[in-house]
Design a protein around this motif. Structure first.
Motif, PDB file in Angstrom:
ATOM      1  N   VAL A 262     122.739 121.667 -10.955  1.00 45.55           N
ATOM      2  CA  VAL A 262     122.458 120.398 -10.287  1.00 45.55           C
ATOM      3  C   VAL A 262     123.095 119.233 -11.047  1.00 45.55           C
ATOM      4  O   VAL A 262     123.641 118.312 -10.447  1.00 45.55           O
ATOM      5  N   LEU A 263     123.048 119.324 -12.384  1.00 45.18           N
ATOM      6  CA  LEU A 263     123.478 118.185 -13.199  1.00 45.18           C
ATOM      7  C   LEU A 263     124.986 118.169 -13.458  1.00 45.18           C
ATOM      8  O   LEU A 263     125.507 117.166 -13.957  1.00 45.18           O
ATOM      9  N   ASP A 264     125.659 119.248 -13.125  1.00 45.66           N
ATOM     10  CA  ASP A 264     127.100 119.339 -13.395  1.00 45.66           C
ATOM     11  C   ASP A 264     127.832 118.139 -12.795  1.00 45.66           C
ATOM     12  O   ASP A 264     127.562 117.739 -11.663  1.00 45.66           O
ATOM     13  N   ASP A 265     128.763 117.612 -13.591  1.00 41.87           N
ATOM     14  CA  ASP A 265     129.493 116.442 -13.108  1.00 41.87           C
ATOM     15  C   ASP A 265     130.305 116.794 -11.861  1.00 41.87           C
ATOM     16  O   ASP A 265     130.471 115.971 -10.956  1.00 41.87           O
ATOM     17  N   ASN A 266     130.779 118.035 -11.806  1.00 47.02           N
ATOM     18  CA  ASN A 266     131.492 118.481 -10.618  1.00 47.02           C
ATOM     19  C   ASN A 266     130.500 119.156  -9.666  1.00 47.02           C
ATOM     20  O   ASN A 266     129.981 120.229  -9.962  1.00 47.02           O
ATOM     21  N   PRO A 267     130.189 118.554  -8.524  1.00 42.62           N
ATOM     22  CA  PRO A 267     129.125 119.078  -7.654  1.00 42.62           C
ATOM     23  C   PRO A 267     129.550 120.257  -6.780  1.00 42.62           C
ATOM     24  O   PRO A 267     128.819 120.661  -5.882  1.00 42.62           O
ATOM     25  N   GLU A 268     130.725 120.821  -7.040  1.00 48.16           N
ATOM     26  CA  GLU A 268     131.252 121.835  -6.133  1.00 48.16           C
ATOM     27  C   GLU A 268     130.304 123.018  -5.984  1.00 48.16           C
ATOM     28  O   GLU A 268     129.991 123.445  -4.872  1.00 48.16           O
ATOM     29  N   LYS A 269     129.837 123.562  -7.128  1.00 48.15           N
ATOM     30  CA  LYS A 269     128.994 124.756  -7.065  1.00 48.15           C
ATOM     31  C   LYS A 269     127.685 124.442  -6.341  1.00 48.15           C
ATOM     32  O   LYS A 269     127.209 125.221  -5.522  1.00 48.15           O
ATOM     33  N   LEU A 270     127.134 123.282  -6.642  1.00 51.72           N
ATOM     34  CA  LEU A 270     125.873 122.879  -6.007  1.00 51.72           C
ATOM     35  C   LEU A 270     126.035 122.834  -4.477  1.00 51.72           C
ATOM     36  O   LEU A 270     125.211 123.380  -3.727  1.00 51.72           O
ATOM     37  N   ILE A 271     127.109 122.214  -4.040  1.00 55.90           N
ATOM     38  CA  ILE A 271     127.335 122.096  -2.601  1.00 55.90           C
ATOM     39  C   ILE A 271     127.605 123.470  -1.994  1.00 55.90           C
ATOM     40  O   ILE A 271     127.119 123.797  -0.905  1.00 55.90           O
ATOM     41  N   ASP A 272     128.336 124.291  -2.729  1.00 55.25           N
ATOM     42  CA  ASP A 272     128.593 125.655  -2.268  1.00 55.25           C
ATOM     43  C   ASP A 272     127.282 126.410  -2.040  1.00 55.25           C
ATOM     44  O   ASP A 272     127.080 127.059  -1.013  1.00 55.25           O
ATOM     45  N   ASN A 314     116.158 113.988 -13.972  1.00 52.71           N
ATOM     46  CA  ASN A 314     117.591 114.291 -13.846  1.00 52.71           C
ATOM     47  C   ASN A 314     118.372 112.993 -13.780  1.00 52.71           C
ATOM     48  O   ASN A 314     117.924 112.021 -13.172  1.00 52.71           O
ATOM     49  N   ASN A 315     119.540 113.006 -14.384  1.00 50.79           N
ATOM     50  CA  ASN A 315     120.349 111.792 -14.361  1.00 50.79           C
ATOM     51  C   ASN A 315     121.826 112.160 -14.339  1.00 50.79           C
ATOM     52  O   ASN A 315     122.435 112.360 -15.360  1.00 50.79           O
ATOM     53  N   ALA A 316     122.372 112.277 -13.139  1.00 53.07           N
ATOM     54  CA  ALA A 316     123.799 112.567 -13.014  1.00 53.07           C
ATOM     55  C   ALA A 316     124.393 111.576 -12.039  1.00 53.07           C
ATOM     56  O   ALA A 316     123.665 110.905 -11.313  1.00 53.07           O
ATOM     57  N   ARG A 317     125.695 111.527 -11.977  1.00 49.84           N
ATOM     58  CA  ARG A 317     126.318 110.502 -11.139  1.00 49.84           C
ATOM     59  C   ARG A 317     126.089 110.792  -9.663  1.00 49.84           C
ATOM     60  O   ARG A 317     125.882 111.948  -9.265  1.00 49.84           O
ATOM     61  N   LYS A 318     126.125 109.745  -8.873  1.00 50.69           N
ATOM     62  CA  LYS A 318     125.925 109.910  -7.423  1.00 50.69           C
ATOM     63  C   LYS A 318     127.186 110.495  -6.808  1.00 50.69           C
ATOM     64  O   LYS A 318     128.295 110.249  -7.295  1.00 50.69           O
ATOM     65  N   VAL A 319     126.981 111.248  -5.746  1.00 49.07           N
ATOM     66  CA  VAL A 319     128.120 111.837  -5.053  1.00 49.07           C
ATOM     67  C   VAL A 319     128.194 111.220  -3.662  1.00 49.07           C
ATOM     68  O   VAL A 319     127.196 111.191  -2.934  1.00 49.07           O
ATOM     69  N   SER A 320     129.335 110.715  -3.292  1.00 45.12           N
ATOM     70  CA  SER A 320     129.449 110.028  -1.999  1.00 45.12           C
ATOM     71  C   SER A 320     129.640 111.043  -0.873  1.00 45.12           C
ATOM     72  O   SER A 320     130.117 112.161  -1.112  1.00 45.12           O
ATOM     73  N   PRO A 321     129.276 110.675   0.345  1.00 48.56           N
ATOM     74  CA  PRO A 321     129.438 111.577   1.489  1.00 48.56           C
ATOM     75  C   PRO A 321     130.892 112.013   1.643  1.00 48.56           C
ATOM     76  O   PRO A 321     131.153 113.158   2.021  1.00 48.56           O
TER      77      PRO A 321
END
Lengths: 332, 629
Positions: A262-272, A314-321
């Motif tokens: 969830v906290l990973d800077d790259n949200p790819e896996k989370l979205i996957d 949790n504190n990670a950067r926001k991800v835009s749509p």
């Protein structure tokens, strides 16, 4: 008025009036609806297991608390993508020689509507655990537990489906808890409860009594609304397993609080994982493809993951749509 | 939509209020029936359905308040009575202090004050010669004998002991099912608060819920109603019952059906989830056979009647049995039950079940018992007949209002909503009839332990039924459908109307059959606990149900609405416990009324012995002073 003093005439008249009205408001409409509707082309008929599961659903009186109808009013939108149609029920035939048809539309919603539960909650592990002890997954639930649909075994045999019960609800003797055939059938039925797609979505009746958005502070309220959406969407899509506090359930569903994915800077896996599901960790249940099943839009996924990435410490950067959209496309 | 209140400030306020209330009740309803695009932004308290319900809620509350005031007044009178007694004690002490001369003086004065004519100074003490038959067969030409004289001694009104026995056994089994059914209901209610109270499949919520509803429907209410009907039907026909044997058969069949049905439901065998037709057909068939033979029995009795007219009670009672047989057939014949057909039939059946079976038959009983208990004729026979036909006409239409906004054809839903509004006619005419019968006799209420039950029944007949109308509107369906409001409504009607009327009837009949009255304190406790319990049961559920529905409309997470209900469910359990406990008192009263206390009434048993010996009746009160003719 001679006829009121003649019991034959009086009671025959009353009966005739009643019978006439009965035919007009019950029998003729019932026959018409029975004959003029057939199942939608996209609807899957129940498998053998699911049919047996429906019998378990019936005999335990689940209909007392769960409806299976999405009304054509806006408040029911959470239960399905379109209002239920007569065609959705057309496949229900007489159960057997002893028992009547069971359309199971229900009249009380002490528990949630189940019309579309197969899409809303496709996780078998969740359903089994929830049936074994509802309060182990939804602390505030008042649903009865169904331990008699499970057996305790000291040793697993081949083909046994063990359920992963969180601490505090597991068997006191340390035995393994195994789903019976009935439990698996019931879950097969619940998973089969899905709203069939219409050939043309525009043919679905409208949801009535829609609340009009308040026009007054539209500019300032917009941002607020989006932030709220994330929490509401999370509670609808994720909370039953990962819980309100994001800590999951030990031994059943992993925590999102402090989770590296969830906290990973790259949200790819989370979205996957959200889009396509996940089954890589033995100790936890299978994560269903929530995003695909629920047809979640990039904006909604963005709201959900931003909620997850900014709550419970949790504190990670926001991800835009837009970023989410890109990632989803790249995953295809 | 504006209420047309007269603008002139000089108009009298009462008139204003009356007009606005009437406009609310009658004026609004037609608009709502077609309200497909009602503006949902208006507040909940401006919705006519909600306003009607609140007004209806106030009625029983205010009545309870009035009853409390009456009670307090009585306590005040008791205190006054005690004071007077003390005063009398003091006075007697003073009298003791008088001298014998003074006492003689007083005694003489007393004698002259007490002197009265004997009324036989002119006739002598010879018995009157009655050549014209003026004194016997007084009631020969009366049409309907629905008014029995109020008797202090509660003698048997000429009922065959074998017939009494049949009626008493209906009551006993009904009481058993009341205790059983409400114990199950109480337990099921507790499960809302403590879901893990047990983990046995036979006792799980989904299986016990229909056990509760069916036991109180087919066990308690049906047996209670039929027991009273077995008294009323021959009584108002002025002939003995056609066949006692059929009466016993139907008693056995109904009990067998409820026993088997309850066991089957607990074992997980049910008919498919449609409410009130959970018993599978072989079990419901027993019930249907009982109804069919009862119908034959009653019609035969009515056919032999000694009166020209068929008293209106028998209209209601017999029609309700005919209709119930019809709806059972419609509900169980498989030819029209596929797909949506099942739902349409379900709506029809579940509502005709309550409206045509319980309500219609019970109204028939009230048309007998209310005039009988008040010792005066019913206010208007014609209103009773109007209510009868309009009930058939409108009630039959309203079944599908349980499925508003569902996949049932929109036109059918509209018919149901219009029919629900039409129910105002039979309900208002019925209530008017009962209240006008009471008019001028309210003073009898305090001296009777049956009349309070009838009053509560009438109040809830009005409020409960009109609440049903209000619930059927489309907007109110948004707020209340699927919530606990429905549960509250069904208890207000099945319990507030049916059970209270049945208790009134049972307390009126049983002492006449057995000659034993229940302890009045226990009847009072039964009444108040049941009434207060029902209020605690239903009002929290209505409030909670409304909040829950509004929460759903706001789109809040479902589980939050479960959390919201917790305190209301607790209140419901408390109210339910009061109701349940009141049934223990009722059972105790039944025991007191039925089981013989072995006290011999010398006069009655002497007369009984004489009549067995085929000798002529002697007027015992003349005490041998009779002179030979």
């Amino acid at each position: 008025m001679d006829f009121i003093n003649d019991h034959k005439k009086l009671f025959l008249t009353a009966f005739a009036l009643f019978a006439f009205l009965t035919i007009m408001v019950a029998i003729i409409p019932a026959i018409q609806n029975q004959n003029n509707n057939s199942t939608l082309p996209g609807a899957e008929s129940l498998s053998e297991d699911a049919l047996a599961g429906k019998a378990v659903y019936l005999s335990n009186g689940c209909v007392a608390c769960h409806t299976q109808q999405v009304r054509n009013v806006a408040m029911d939108e959470v239960w399905g993508s379109r209002p239920s149609l007569a065609a959705d029920y057309a496949g229900n035939k007489r159960t057997d020689f002893w028992r009547n048809t069971a359309t199971l539309m229900g009249t009380e919603r002490t528990g949630p509507d189940l019309t579309n539960i197969g899409n809303r909650q496709p996780s078998v592990d969740w359903h089994l655990l929830h049936l074994y002890q509802p309060r182990s997954v939804v602390a505030q639930s008042i649903m009865p537990a169904y331990p008699w649909l499970f057996e305790t075994k000291s040793k697993l045999e081949k083909g046994d489906v063990e359920i992963k019960v969180p601490e505090g609800f597991s068997d006191s003797d340390g035995n393994k808890i195994v789903a019976t055939k009935e439990a698996l059938q019931l879950v097969a039925y619940l998973k089969a409860l899905k709203q069939a797609k219409l050939y043309d979505e525009n043919l679905a009746p409208d949801f009535l009594y829609r609340k009009e958005p308040e026009l007054s502070d539209a500019s300032s309220g917009e941002k607020k609304d989006k932030a709220l959406n994330g929490k509401a969407l999370y509670s609808m899509q994720c909370q039953t397993c990962h819980q309100l506090n994001g800590e999951g359930l030990k031994g059943a569903f992993p925590p999102l609080k402090g989770s590296p994915v969830v906290l990973d800077d790259n949200p790819e896996k989370l979205i996957d994982i959200i889009m396509n599901g996940y089954d890589a960790r033995e100790e936890y249940g299978v994560m269903p493809a929530v995003g695909k099943n629920g047809n979640l839009k990039p904006e909604e996924i963005s709201a959900i993951i931003n909620h997850e990435r900014s709550s419970w410490g949790n504190n990670a950067r926001k991800v835009s749509p837009e970023e989410v959209k890109k990632i989803i496309e790249s995953l295809k | 939509m504006k209420i047309p209140i007269p603008q002139k400030s000089t108009t009298n306020h009462r008139k204003k209020l009356l007009i606005s209330v009437l406009t609310l009740i009658f004026g609004f309803s037609p608009f709502l029936l077609f309200g497909q695009t009602v503006n949902s932004n208006t507040g909940i308290f401006s919705q006519p359905g909600v306003i009607i319900t609140i007004v209806l809620l106030l009625i029983p509350l205010l009545s309870a308040l009035a009853l409390v005031v009456i009670k307090i007044e009585r306590i005040r009178k008791n205190l006054r009575y005690k004071k007077d007694i003390d005063e009398a004690g003091r006075f007697s002490n003073y009298l003791k202090s008088l001298s014998s001369e003074q006492i003689n003086e007083l005694n003489k004065r007393q004698e002259s004050l007490d002197y009265k004519l004997t009324n036989i100074e002119l006739t002598g003490s010879l018995p009157a010669k009655d050549d014209k038959g003026l004194l016997s067969n007084v009631n020969e030409n009366a049409n309907i004998r629905f008014i029995t004289e109020k008797k202090r001694g509660l003698n048997r009104p000429g009922i065959d002991p074998a017939h009494s026995k049949l009626i008493i056994w209906y009551m006993i089994t009904a009481t058993f099912w009341l205790l059983f059914g409400t114990s199950v209901g109480e337990y099921v209610g507790i499960k809302f608060v403590a879901p893990d109270i047990d983990h046995y499949s036979w006792l799980s919520f989904g299986r016990l819920r229909p056990v509760h509803t069916n036991a109180v429907f087919w066990g308690w209410s049906s047996l209670g109603m039929l027991g009273l009907a077995y008294y009323v039907v021959p009584r108002v026909s002025n002939v003995p019952l056609a066949s006692l044997k059929i009466g016993w058969w139907s008693l056995w069949l109904i009990n067998a059906s409820v026993v088997l049905g309850s066991l089957a439901l607990m074992a997980g065998i049910n008919n498919g989830g449609g409410e009130y037709r959970e018993y599978i057909w072989p079990i419901q068939l027993l019930f249907a056979i009982a109804l069919i033979i009862t119908l034959i029995n009653f019609i035969k009795t009515v056919a032999r009647r000694n009166t020209k007219e068929i008293y209106v009670s028998n209209w209601y009672i017999i029609a309700s049995i005919i209709f119930t047989i019809t709806i059972t057939v419609v509900a169980y014949v498989p030819a029209w039950q596929n797909g949506m057909g099942e739902t349409i039939v379900q709506g029809y059946y579940m509502h005709q079940g309550v409206g045509m079976w319980f309500m219609l038959l019970t109204l028939g009983l009230v048309y007998y018992f209310l005039p009988q208990q008040l010792n005066k004729p019913i206010y208007s026979y014609s209103l009773g007949i109007l209510a009868f036909w309009s009930q058939i006409f409108f009630y039959t239409l309203i079944g599908t209002h349980h499925f508003v906004f569902s996949a049932i054809p929109w036109s059918l839903q509209t018919v149901a909503i219009v029919g629900s509004a039409g129910m105002i006619i039979p309900v208002v005419s019925g209530t008017t009839n009962f209240v006008m019968t009471f008019k001028g006799s309210w003073n009898k209420v305090s001296g009777s332990y049956t009349l309070p039950f009838f009053i509560v029944g009438i109040i809830f007949y009005f409020t409960g039924s009109l609440q049903g109308t209000a619930e059927a509107f489309r907007y109110t369906n948004l707020v209340w459908h699927f919530t606990d409001f429905t549960t509250a409504h069904s208890h207000i009607t099945m319990y507030g109307i049916i059970a209270f009327f049945l208790w009134g009837g049972i307390y009126a009949v049983l002492p006449r059959l057995t000659g034993q009255e229940p302890p009045q304190v226990a009847v009072g406790i039964h009444f108040w606990m049941a009434f207060i319990g029902l209020m605690f049961y239903s009002i929290p559920l209505m409030i909670g149900g409304t909040l829950k529905g509004m929460m759903w409309m706001d789109g809040q997470p479902f589980i939050d609405s479960v959390v919201l209900m917790a305190p209301y469910w607790l209140w419901r359990a408390i109210g339910g416990t009061l109701m349940w406990a009141s049934h223990l008192f009722f059972a105790y009263n039944m025991y007191k009324m039925i089981v013989s206390r072995d006290v011999i009434n010398i006069n009655a048993s002497a007369i009984e012995k004489l009549s067995i010996g085929d000798s002529e009746l002697v007027n015992l009160q003349d005490d041998g002073k009779q002179e030979p003719q």
